[in-house]
Design an enzyme around this catalytic site. Sequence first.
Site, PDB file in Angstrom:
ATOM      1  N   TRP A  55      43.417  38.780  44.465  1.00  0.00           N
ATOM      2  CA  TRP A  55      42.179  38.175  44.948  1.00  0.00           C
ATOM      3  C   TRP A  55      42.447  37.628  46.331  1.00  0.00           C
ATOM      4  O   TRP A  55      43.020  36.557  46.494  1.00  0.00           O
ATOM      5  CB  TRP A  55      41.785  37.061  44.004  1.00  0.00           C
ATOM      6  CG  TRP A  55      40.444  36.473  44.201  1.00  0.00           C
ATOM      7  CD1 TRP A  55      39.554  36.713  45.204  1.00  0.00           C
ATOM      8  CD2 TRP A  55      39.817  35.513  43.361  1.00  0.00           C
ATOM      9  NE1 TRP A  55      38.431  35.977  45.039  1.00  0.00           N
ATOM     10  CE2 TRP A  55      38.573  35.226  43.915  1.00  0.00           C
ATOM     11  CE3 TRP A  55      40.205  34.877  42.197  1.00  0.00           C
ATOM     12  CZ2 TRP A  55      37.699  34.318  43.332  1.00  0.00           C
ATOM     13  CZ3 TRP A  55      39.340  33.982  41.637  1.00  0.00           C
ATOM     14  CH2 TRP A  55      38.093  33.710  42.197  1.00  0.00           C
ATOM     15  N   GLU A  56      42.037  38.357  47.338  1.00  0.00           N
ATOM     16  CA  GLU A  56      42.361  37.975  48.707  1.00  0.00           C
ATOM     17  C   GLU A  56      41.135  37.682  49.552  1.00  0.00           C
ATOM     18  O   GLU A  56      41.250  37.531  50.766  1.00  0.00           O
ATOM     19  CB  GLU A  56      43.202  39.074  49.349  1.00  0.00           C
ATOM     20  CG  GLU A  56      44.518  39.293  48.627  1.00  0.00           C
ATOM     21  CD  GLU A  56      45.386  40.352  49.275  1.00  0.00           C
ATOM     22  OE1 GLU A  56      45.636  40.232  50.486  1.00  0.00           O
ATOM     23  OE2 GLU A  56      45.800  41.274  48.566  1.00  0.00           O
ATOM     24  N   ALA A  57      39.964  37.545  48.944  1.00  0.00           N
ATOM     25  CA  ALA A  57      38.757  37.279  49.720  1.00  0.00           C
ATOM     26  C   ALA A  57      38.812  35.906  50.380  1.00  0.00           C
ATOM     27  O   ALA A  57      38.379  35.738  51.515  1.00  0.00           O
ATOM     28  CB  ALA A  57      37.521  37.379  48.838  1.00  0.00           C
TER      29      ALA A  57
END
Length: 189
Positions: A55-57
């Site tokens: 999860w890199e948003a």
Amino acid sequence: MRPDDWNCTAPSNCTAHFGGIPQLANLTAHLEQLQTDIEAILPDSDWAGVASIDWEAWKPEWEQNAYNEYWIYINRSVALVQQQHPDWTLEQQVAQAKSDFNNAAQTFWNESILLARKIRPGGKWGWYNFPGEANPQLDDGMLWLFENVNALFPSIYLESADAATNVKRVDTQLIETRRIRDKVSAAMG
């Protein structure tokens, strides 16, 4: 704080999705979608594999968002508090925005991993790139994140053509990951 100077010709920088910042996100809707996704991707309720959630948003701590395209989360968090409290000083607004962001992000990340572990309890669940870039001070401030995972997934990309540089980077990252593992294990008894 960096001024909000994003080029709005790129929709990903200017369109808020699901609230845009964790303080405005619908946690209930997110968790419902997460459950749907996990059940679709891992249909076997007895699944006992390894799951690294990538999860890199946006990052789970305020300071981790203070670079490149991630500034938008800090800027929009401050703008939200400025709308709510226009009479406050900038220092007060930034402090409140930081607190609001961190509290909402912590809830968002913790509730997500706890749900994943509840739905597929036999799995080993964790977040990709955590612990991060072998930063003990930052990692110690994120013990809340590590206490709810049952696996750690540091990023161990080889970034150089020089083998010695790569070995040093990987060793440093693994030493920090073991330190966090041991610290969390000791704290949890």
